[in-house]
Design an enzyme around this catalytic site. Sequence first.
Site, PDB file in Angstrom:
ATOM      1  N   GLU A 146     -18.063   2.564  75.819  1.00 31.38           N
ATOM      2  CA  GLU A 146     -17.823   3.963  75.486  1.00 31.38           C
ATOM      3  C   GLU A 146     -16.354   4.281  75.187  1.00 31.38           C
ATOM      4  O   GLU A 146     -15.707   5.051  75.911  1.00 31.38           O
ATOM      5  CB  GLU A 146     -18.317   4.871  76.617  1.00 31.38           C
ATOM      6  CG  GLU A 146     -19.816   4.829  76.809  1.00 31.38           C
ATOM      7  CD  GLU A 146     -20.318   5.903  77.774  1.00 31.38           C
ATOM      8  OE1 GLU A 146     -19.492   6.740  78.227  1.00 31.38           O
ATOM      9  OE2 GLU A 146     -21.510   5.900  78.085  1.00 31.38           O
ATOM     10  N   GLU A 189     -27.498   2.279  78.700  1.00 40.03           N
ATOM     11  CA  GLU A 189     -27.433   3.355  79.678  1.00 40.03           C
ATOM     12  C   GLU A 189     -28.358   4.477  79.243  1.00 40.03           C
ATOM     13  O   GLU A 189     -28.323   4.898  78.091  1.00 40.03           O
ATOM     14  CB  GLU A 189     -26.012   3.907  79.845  1.00 40.03           C
ATOM     15  CG  GLU A 189     -25.035   2.963  80.513  1.00 40.03           C
ATOM     16  CD  GLU A 189     -23.677   3.611  80.780  1.00 40.03           C
ATOM     17  OE1 GLU A 189     -23.624   4.856  80.910  1.00 40.03           O
ATOM     18  OE2 GLU A 189     -22.683   2.866  80.850  1.00 40.03           O
TER      19      GLU A 189
END
Length: 500
Positions: free
Chosen positions: A227, A408
């Site tokens: 991320e 995720e």
Amino acid sequence: MSVLTRRHLLRRAALSASAAGAARVSAGASTTAAVAASAAVTAACDADTDSDRDRSPSPETRLGLRFPDGFGWGAATSAYQIEGAAKDDGRGESVWDTFSHTPGKVRGGDTGDVAADHYHRYEADLDLMRDLGLRTYRFSISWSRIQADGTGAPNQRGLDFYRRLVDGLLARDIAPMATLFHWDLPQSLQDAGGWENRDVAYRFADYADHVFRALGEKVPVWLTVNEPKTVVQNGYLHGHHAPGHRDPEAAYLVAHHLQLAHGLAVAALRATSGTSRIGPALNLHPCYPAVEGAEAEAATRLYDGYENRLYLDPIFKGSYPADVLDDLGPDSRMVRAIRDGDLKIISAPVDLLAVQYYTPIYVTPGGGTVQKWPTTEAEWQQIYPDGMYDMLTRVRRDYGDVALTVTENGLPTPDTLDGDRVDDPGRIGFLRDHLAAAHRAIADGVRLESYHVWSLMDNFEWDQGYEQRWGLIYVDYPTQRRILKRSAHWYRQVIKDNQV
């Protein structure tokens, strides 16, 4: 950079997928309506009274959706969030050690010093993974454990821990999926400028090379940078993640150097001539116009540029999106930092893309945002399973038939321990509905290989400390006892049956 652009960038930062405490509604939307929606979803997700069960089917109700044979059912964690052992065996300080120990930065003054104590309890945790039936486990490696100050010879004790972890996974027939960087930059490198310093990308490649050569092909899948958008938005725009800056000019310079670090790590793995696969881990948010009209469409397009295309385009197309570069302006630090050859490094072919999906974003004509769906305890997170389908199919449509893994997907729920029981029907319903969306994407041609729940266990949730519980496994922090939640028992059956 214009004042308008700066305001929009800071607004985007408040909507990062990891940004707890972000604005619940912006651009004039009704706060009262959002609060009411949040209250409604809390009641819908977590009430477990007899009358509730009479009104709606159990979240365990099967949908009859079978996944492809060999589908990788997994769960995910990250080093700083679960390992603890902050000063053990030569580990150096990371930016998150510094940030969490700074008064007022983390709810309750919590730190990751102990977390879930996974460093000392990994064998028992591996047994829990085996008992759940996991086929793949996505974890991260602490750079500070391998190089205390981010440079130099590797710390053998740190490498040995990850060797033991990987060997333990393989012994239990669980495929390791290792992330090289999950936000815990060595503090010494931050002191030298952090990701604003181009040299840090090259230090990252050196670190990656040490890890690749130590663990080799025992790790079949490597993820480079987790991320990067969250580092940019939460660490450098909004300031509620480490290193805690609020500087739009620095933020997008950091974005470029994180992308460069990704590309250099890919090159480092290729240089080993091994057979392991590699790719980035990107949190992707589908962006939709909040209302009809050309102005909202244009605003949404630019918003999507900052949320998604800024990270996807250079990796898969070898260029940054022109509308984003134009919006930043030719004098921005990022634009001036792009050197000849950088995009060739960044766009080196990858083997897969890790997608992390949590929430959609709805954009107003003025470039603000509103919430359309009920939220979770993480008030930035709207519950919209169709966004999973839209993002997975969008990647295939816009970037080709790349192999995908979801690394995720999850939510926090207000879990409480009742003896040896933790009842979290809201988590089951959320996961079931998102898995149904993923199944629909597979049916429509998306090459999705695996799915990892966030998270395997409750953990240190960044600036929220231990307030939010995201895990399948409840961690009783005073005793470090692990208790399988109702969702864990449900997920074990899903894995066994290969269907929801």
